[in-house]
Design a protein around this motif. Structure first.
Motif, PDB file in Angstrom:
ATOM      1  N   GLU A 105      38.275  38.541  52.315  1.00  8.55           N
ATOM      2  CA  GLU A 105      39.702  38.756  52.079  1.00  8.55           C
ATOM      3  C   GLU A 105      40.193  37.871  50.932  1.00  8.55           C
ATOM      4  O   GLU A 105      40.185  36.643  51.035  1.00  8.55           O
ATOM      5  CB  GLU A 105      40.504  38.448  53.345  1.00  8.55           C
ATOM      6  CG  GLU A 105      42.012  38.573  53.150  1.00  8.55           C
ATOM      7  CD  GLU A 105      42.820  38.135  54.361  1.00  8.55           C
ATOM      8  OE1 GLU A 105      44.044  37.973  54.205  1.00  8.55           O
ATOM      9  OE2 GLU A 105      42.240  37.933  55.442  1.00  8.55           O
ATOM     10  N   HIS A 106      40.575  38.488  49.840  1.00  6.37           N
ATOM     11  CA  HIS A 106      41.222  37.794  48.726  1.00  6.37           C
ATOM     12  C   HIS A 106      42.421  38.645  48.294  1.00  6.37           C
ATOM     13  O   HIS A 106      42.389  39.869  48.396  1.00  6.37           O
ATOM     14  CB  HIS A 106      40.271  37.606  47.545  1.00  6.37           C
ATOM     15  CG  HIS A 106      39.180  36.622  47.801  1.00  6.37           C
ATOM     16  ND1 HIS A 106      39.351  35.271  47.620  1.00  6.37           N
ATOM     17  CD2 HIS A 106      37.911  36.784  48.233  1.00  6.37           C
ATOM     18  CE1 HIS A 106      38.224  34.638  47.923  1.00  6.37           C
ATOM     19  NE2 HIS A 106      37.337  35.537  48.288  1.00  6.37           N
ATOM     20  N   HIS A 107      43.454  37.984  47.797  1.00 11.83           N
ATOM     21  CA  HIS A 107      44.676  38.697  47.426  1.00 11.83           C
ATOM     22  C   HIS A 107      45.110  38.337  46.002  1.00 11.83           C
ATOM     23  O   HIS A 107      44.885  37.220  45.540  1.00 11.83           O
ATOM     24  CB  HIS A 107      45.812  38.336  48.391  1.00 11.83           C
ATOM     25  CG  HIS A 107      45.533  38.717  49.814  1.00 11.83           C
ATOM     26  ND1 HIS A 107      45.744  39.985  50.294  1.00 11.83           N
ATOM     27  CD2 HIS A 107      45.029  37.989  50.850  1.00 11.83           C
ATOM     28  CE1 HIS A 107      45.407  40.025  51.573  1.00 11.83           C
ATOM     29  NE2 HIS A 107      44.964  38.833  51.933  1.00 11.83           N
ATOM     30  N   GLY A 108      45.732  39.303  45.333  1.00  9.65           N
ATOM     31  CA  GLY A 108      46.325  39.047  44.030  1.00  9.65           C
ATOM     32  C   GLY A 108      45.325  38.805  42.927  1.00  9.65           C
ATOM     33  O   GLY A 108      45.666  38.195  41.916  1.00  9.65           O
ATOM     34  N   MET A 109      44.089  39.291  43.081  1.00  7.79           N
ATOM     35  CA  MET A 109      43.053  39.062  42.080  1.00  7.79           C
ATOM     36  C   MET A 109      42.607  40.393  41.500  1.00  7.79           C
ATOM     37  O   MET A 109      42.117  41.262  42.226  1.00  7.79           O
ATOM     38  CB  MET A 109      41.879  38.302  42.700  1.00  7.79           C
ATOM     39  CG  MET A 109      42.269  36.931  43.217  1.00  7.79           C
ATOM     40  SD  MET A 109      40.847  35.979  43.789  1.00  7.79           S
ATOM     41  CE  MET A 109      41.681  34.481  44.338  1.00  7.79           C
ATOM     42  N   LYS A 110      42.755  40.552  40.192  1.00  9.33           N
ATOM     43  CA  LYS A 110      42.456  41.834  39.543  1.00  9.33           C
ATOM     44  C   LYS A 110      40.991  42.216  39.635  1.00  9.33           C
ATOM     45  O   LYS A 110      40.659  43.397  39.505  1.00  9.33           O
ATOM     46  CB  LYS A 110      42.885  41.780  38.072  1.00  9.33           C
ATOM     47  CG  LYS A 110      44.389  41.617  37.872  1.00  9.33           C
ATOM     48  CD  LYS A 110      44.740  41.512  36.395  1.00  9.33           C
ATOM     49  CE  LYS A 110      46.235  41.330  36.189  1.00  9.33           C
ATOM     50  NZ  LYS A 110      46.577  41.179  34.749  1.00  9.33           N
TER      51      LYS A 110
END
Length: 333
Positions: free
Chosen positions: A44-49
């Motif tokens: 789970e990672h967020h906000g990473m292109k």
């Protein structure tokens, strides 16, 4: 024979799309299944292109639907971002769809920058500090319904999805030992406390209904190719990505370069080289030697490999080469 597993972030490579990244994750899992890997975990990672696995439970379902036997799970779900009830319902549903194949690895970091974390979390400080209580609550929600239990996860109750604790410091090592849970250490990017955390976990372990003895998984960055030079070339994608992370200039996952000269400063090189201390990069002989030394040093019960490779065919080839190295090590033991 020490099992090998795969950690995937559904990398969105430069010039590709989220759709392609998610299809690549399924294809990678199918290759891992065919090669005999034990698990395929998504993070789970967020906000990473450059990462497409933010909605982790959905991606797990996508991968599990395209495979038959390999265990699929989270490495991990960042529990402070979520209500334990919601995670119990999501993973109870996954267990109902793919019985006996779902793992739930839990971490307490935000998996993103602070601004995005504040948008995700109900209360950032309280959520992180409440991590141990949330883990215990989640255990109860996934276990058998008790007399007088008011809060019931449906789906979730009595699904008994296996829980893991993930960490890059001593905190989760202490907690995993105390709760008698399997422990996974993120040595693929945080090498400093690996050996001391494993020691703490094993010393503090209390047998539980889940485990009668410690079970430790350790992470590595891994790039295998036909030669050391080819593997080193492929690994420059990960090196560039870490430099961008340090500069807070996160973009899509970059293609490899002929040389990192001009792509990093001396300080950045030192930072990346240190973070990648346990990386296993090379041709077949080199990765076998490095894996043998790493497993002997850590006494790992399982190794999980993250393969940050730009080209999909090269990534699949790396999966096969690591599987061959594992087979050779088992025969030599």
């Amino acid at each position: 024979m020490v099992p090998f597993s795969i950690l995937d972030l559904s990398p969105v490579t430069q010039g590709s799309t989220v759709s392609q990244a998610l299809q690549n994750s399924r294809r990678l899992a199918q290759e891992a299944e065919a090669a005999g890997y034990k698990r395929f975990w998504l993070a789970e990672h967020h906000g990473m292109k450059g990462i497409a696995s933010a909605a982790t439970a959905i991606v797990i379902s996508h991968v599990a639907a395209g495979t038959k036997t390999i265990r699929v799970g989270s490495g991990g779900i960042m529990l402070p971002n979520h209500s334990p009830l919601v995670i119990a319902e999501q993973f109870g549903t996954l267990e109902a769809l793919y019985p006996g194949r779902i793992d739930l690895g839990l971490g307490r970091a935000p998996g993103t920058d602070m601004r995005t974390a504040s948008a995700l979390r109900r209360n950032m400080e309280a959520s992180a500090n409440n991590f141990p209580n949330d883990v215990v609550e989640l255990q109860a929600l996934l276990g058998p319904v008790r007399d007088g239990q008011d809060l019931i996860a449906i789906p979730g109750a009595d699904s008994n999805v296996p829980l893991w604790l993930l960490g890059s410091s001593h905190f989760s090592a202490h907690l995993a030992g105390m709760l008698g849970l399997p422990f996974a250490f993120a040595s693929h990017f945080a090498p400093d406390m690996l050996l001391s955390a494993l020691e703490i976990y094993r010393e503090r372990f209390e047998p539980s209904q889940y485990l009668d003895k410690p079970y430790a998984m350790v992470g590595i960055m891994g790039v295998a190719a036909e030669t050391d030079a080819k593997a080193d070339h492929l690994f420059t994608s990960m090196q560039q990505s870490f430099v961008a992370l340090r500069r807070n200039a996160r973009g899509q996952f970059p293609p490899p370069v002929d040389s990192m000269d001009g792509h990093w400063s001396e300080t950045e090189k030192i930072f990346v080289d240190h973070a990648m201390s346990y990386a296993v990069v090379g041709g077949p002989e080199t990765i076998s030697r490095k894996l043998d030394g790493f497993i002997a040093q850590t006494q790992a019960d399982e190794v999980i490999v993250s393969m940050p490779i730009f080209d999909m065919e090269a990534r699949l080839r790396s999966v096969r080469l690591f599987a061959e190295a594992r087979q050779e090590l088992s025969q030599a033991a």
